[in-house]
Structure formats: C-alpha cells, structure tokens
Design an enzyme around this catalytic site. Structure first.
Site, short mmCIF file in Angstrom:
data_model
loop_
_atom_site.label_atom_id
_atom_site.label_comp_id
_atom_site.label_asym_id
_atom_site.label_seq_id
_atom_site.Cartn_x
_atom_site.Cartn_y
_atom_site.Cartn_z
N HIS A 217 0.86 -1.18 0.00
CA HIS A 217 0.00 0.00 0.00
C HIS A 217 0.89 1.23 0.00
O HIS A 217 1.89 1.28 0.72
CB HIS A 217 -0.90 -0.01 1.24
N ARG A 237 -7.00 9.68 -0.02
CA ARG A 237 -6.82 10.10 -1.41
C ARG A 237 -8.15 10.11 -2.15
O ARG A 237 -8.39 10.95 -3.03
CB ARG A 237 -5.81 9.19 -2.10
#
Length: 557
Positions: A217, A237
C-alpha cells in the site's frame, strides 16, 4: 462469519475458531470501503465496469469467472449488510454515498466513515450472536488433522491456559487472512497475517497460486516505531488528498498524469518509493499526504479514524498539517488455489475464502474489493458446503497423528541455548523487506532464499510454559513464515517480467508470454513451480475491457 451464518441458517452445526476475540479480527483494519456498482453517484457504473476495472488493474491474470461472480453479487452483498444495520454514509436522498478508490472508473466504494471493516465485522458478529453460533477465541491452530486422505479437524493451542484442543469436524474452512507480516513494515498487527493458513495448507500438500503477487500500500505511517506501517487509508486520497515530496512537488503528475493519486496502488507505491530513493523524501524517509485544504468538519465526517490516528500517535492535526507516509506491506493476492464459487481447495474437505486464497485479484487488488470478497464468497462457500455435507461422514481421528503433532510443539519447549525467536522473526521480516519488496531483482532474491535455508536449521530459545509464551508463539510464526517466504521468492524469481504489484528492475517490461498464473506445488522433495493457463474472460466483461477507461471524473477533486 458469513460462512457460519449461511451454514447455521440451514441447520448445520458450526463452530467459529479465532486467533483473536471475535470483534477484533483483522477485518477492523479494512477502513476505506466496500465496492458495489450501485450507481448512486455515477449512473454509468455497472458490475461489468467494476469487473473490467478489477481485471485491468489485476494485470489480466485474475480468475475472470470469479471476478464476474464478485462484481455481479456485490450490490446484493451491500444491501444485505445495510439490512443488517451497517450504517453506510448516505446522501440527502437516502441513497448510500460512494467514494472514489484508486484505479476505479467511477465512485463505487460504500463506506462508514473510515472504519467500514469494523462496522461490517460488528454487524456479522451481531448476526452470529443472534443465531447463537458457537465461538472459540484466542486459539492458535497449530495443525490440521486428516484421515483416509481428507481433512477431519484441527489441533489448537489455547493461548490463555496452555491447553491443546482437538476439533473434530467433517469440513474445515480457512479464513485466516494473508501474510503481510512477512515484511518489516506492515499494515497488520504483529500477531496476525503471519502465514498461518498458508502453512496449514502447505503441510497437507495444497496447491498455491500467484505467490509472487504481494501488494504494498502506498501510504502507511512512518513513525513512531510502534505505528510504523499502520495503514493510512486510501479513503484519504479518495476524498481528495494529494501527495507531495519534500520540495512541495505533486510528484504523481510525473508518474501517472491522468489518474494521479488515484492510480492503482502498485503505481502509487512505486512512485513514493522512487521519490524517497532519489532523495526527494522527508528526513524520516517518507513523503507528504495532504488533505488540510478540506474543511475540518468534512474531514471529521469522512475520515474520523485517520484524524484520531495522527492526533494520538504524532500529535498532528490533519485538518491543519500534512501527514508523513511511505509504502507498507498490505495485502496478499497470492495464496491457496481454490474454486471460488465452491470454496474447494485441492485437499478433500478443506475449503478456503478471503485473503488466504488466490485468483480474484490477480496481480494487484483494487481497494474496496477485499470486503466484498469475504461477504460474497463466504455466502457461496456456505451454500456449497451444505450440498457437500449430505454425502460426508465423520472419519475417526488419527490419535497417533494427534500425538505426533502435540509432541512436535512440546519439543520446542525447554530449550535454553537456542536463538531468540522474536529477534529471528524480525530478521526474516527485514530480509524480505530489503530483498523482496516494492522493487525486486534476481540477485537480491537469491540472497534472501539462501538465507532462508539457514533459518530452517535453527533451534529456538523457548521456556517450558505453554501459557502466553511469546517465544513459543514467535517460533510457531517462524514455522509458518518460512515456506510462505520461500514460495513468494521462488515465484518472484520464476516470473521474469513486471506485472501489477510484482516489479523487477531486471525485467521491467510486461510481456504477453507471461500472461499466466504461477503455481507452487508442494512435493516430498520441496516446492515445484509450474504454470497454469488463464481462464477465458466472459464476453460480457471482455467487451468493457476493450473500452478505454474514462478517467476524466478522477480529476474533479
């Protein structure tokens, strides 16, 4: 738990055995959302577009049939969870809100703030308790039992009181999670995802697939040490967070100008890795993730857990200041080879679902698909087991096998001169992080493989107690980790190309000739690598794959 609910509702006797307390499974760390093409915000979304996104970002080596099943059933899964009182965020019109996740064409992730996994787990626990499903918690399963060529139970160690427990059953379902704790920096807690399920299958000679495919990640915490690797959810995000280096440059413009921060996880992770490696990272070897331009009320509504996480660990108010982040080992795309519609493994009476399996996600998982996977395939596996149970009889426990397995554990006790297993476990994690991480090359991986063979010969310092014995647990974890690491490395060496999360600097191109799955076969003399041709992509998915993904909507925030 979804398997247990399906079995119980159809009058089957079921027991859920867990390594943790029932409300503390790793699922609580799945924060951002669950995918379903509801089309509540983007009317053009459909299960076919969802499937095309999944296969495209999976490097085209997914089990396409399983992907179709996942995406087609996702809307019903979310509706079922809503019926079971998962409080998804809703629009003013009462419809479930959906947010962007990386590499998704449309807003598809349904969420409960940034603690979706916990909300879903709590709902499933509530449903099982309502049905009075039996649980056995804080049990470390040390081996599966088998007789007459089929699985018929398991041996567990009760961590709290040191007692061995024999579980006798017609069928065993592995829902043990993945193996992200093969790595130093991980989004998992130290006691979970140590390859438990991988070892249990390995010991019986199960077949494994895509073990080289491991997702890093792009955003994990960098400090303090106790929080290193802790996930900074993709929802940050998805809600508009931007990535910058120490110079203030929004570097994703250089690596992925169309999708930017909402590119696939492997793309963003390599971009962050590269910025740090080339000296544009922070002093703590990270980059910045910034959502402070959003109103505080919005942040507290959409990502409250992240606000609290940074406040608690580093006293950073993310509504005012930037977060420091770096890649963290997160998700295992590879695992036990199964038929996803039935949950069957290559071992009779052994079933598996979730992160311990391989196939659905291919070379790279889309954020939001893992929660959907466990609900959908949990239900389908439960339905299939009900059919199987009609023709399965209990087989007698092999007492000599039980004795051998218990003695194997007991022989680890009372060794005062061995190596410290907690330290060796960390050494293995460092070895994998340095040599088989975000970016790979043959020389480094061969060095790691050679070192692994030396670890196999070690004896460990463990005292005589079976109760809450940290050294014994670490020694058992190492036992699980060694074959898991070996299969990761051997598969990664074999695949001489870069695809999805598997990136080799010595073979940087993605090649059509490698559009296949890599299989690890467990044999008497070790692991044999072979390949498997891909299943044909269903026509109703393939026609959407041929369309160019519309990414213009990703640039709105």
């Amino acid at each position: 738990m979804r398997v247990a609910i399906e079995l119980h509702d159809n009058k089957a006797d079921v027991l859920v055995v867990g390594k943790c307390e029932k409300r503390d499974a790793h699922t609580i760390l799945a924060t951002g959302g669950i995918n379903a093409a509801l089309g509540n915000l983007d009317k053009k979304d459909s299960w076919q577009v969802h499937a095309a996104d999944t296969i495209r970002e999976g490097g085209y080596i997914n089990d396409a049939k399983a992907v179709k099943v996942l995406c087609k059933n996702a809307t019903d899964a979310v509706k079922e969870l809503a019926k079971w009182k998962v409080k998804f965020h809703k629009e003013t019109n009462g419809k479930i809100t959906q947010r962007f996740f990386g590499a998704a064409t449309y807003r598809r992730a349904c969420f409960v703030g940034d603690y979706t996994g916990k909300a879903i787990l709590d709902s499933l626990v509530d449903q099982t308790l309502k049905r009075e499903v039996r649980f056995k918690n804080e049990i470390y399963i040390v081996s599966l039992l088998y007789a007459k060529g089929r699985v018929n139970g398991a041996i567990g160690l009760d961590i709290r009181n040191g007692e061995f427990i024999i579980f006798h059953s017609k069928i065993v379902v592995l829902c043990t999670g993945g193996h992200s704790r093969m790595y130093k920096r991980s989004s998992s807690r130290f006691w979970e995802n140590n390859g438990d399920g991988i070892f249990l299958g390995y010991e019986l000679g199960a077949k494994f697939m895509d073990m080289e495919m491991f997702q890093f990640h792009p955003t994990g915490m960098v400090y303090p040490q106790e929080a290193e690797g802790l996930l900074v959810t993709e929802a940050v995000r998805g809600e508009g967070g931007i990535l910058t280096n120490k110079r203030g440059q929004r570097f994703m413009e250089k690596y992925a100008p169309e999708k930017m921060e909402l590119s696939a996880r492997d793309v963003v992770a390599r971009a962050v890795y590269n910025e740090i490696k080339e000296g544009r990272g922070t002093k703590k070897k990270g980059v910045y993730l910034d959502i402070s331009y959003k109103p505080k009320k919005y942040i507290l509504s959409r990502i409250p857990r992240m606000y609290k996480q940074f406040k608690d660990y580093v006293n950073v108010d993310i509504s005012k200041d930037k977060m420091e982040v770096a890649p963290t080992a997160h998700y295992s795309m590879g695992g036990i080879y199964v038929d996803h519609e039935t949950g069957k493994t290559s071992i009779k009476n052994l079933f598996a679902i979730g992160e311990v399996t391989a196939g659905v996600h291919g070379a790279n998982r889309l954020g939001g698909n893992s929660l959907a996977e466990i609900i959908i395939f949990g239900k389908l596996t439960g339905k299939n087991i009900l059919k199987e149970l009609k023709s399965i009889r209990f087989t007698k426990i092999d007492e000599s096998l039980v004795n051998d397995k218990v003695l194997e554990i007991m022989h680890k006790l009372g060794n005062e001169r061995g190596k410290d297993p907690i330290k060796i476990k960390k050494d293995i994690q460092n070895l994998m992080w340095r040599n088989v991480g975000v970016v790979r090359k043959a020389r480094d991986m061969k060095k790691a493989l050679k070192k692994l063979h030396k670890y196999k010969k070690l004896k460990f310092k463990v005292d005589n107690s079976l109760i809450m014995n940290e050294n014994l647990i670490a020694a058992l974890d190492i036992r699980n980790m060694l074959p898991t690491c070996e299969m990761i490395i051997r598969s990664a060496l074999f695949r001489e190309e870069s695809r999805g999360a598997h990136y080799r600097v010595d073979f940087p191109e993605t090649l059509d000739k490698w559009k296949m799955n890599i299989i690890c076969n467990v044999e008497e003399d070790g692991i044999r690598i072979s390949t498997k041709p891909l299943k044909k992509i269903p026509y109703d998915v393939n026609k959407f794959l041929k369309k160019k993904s519309d990414v213009s909507n990703l640039l709105l925030e």
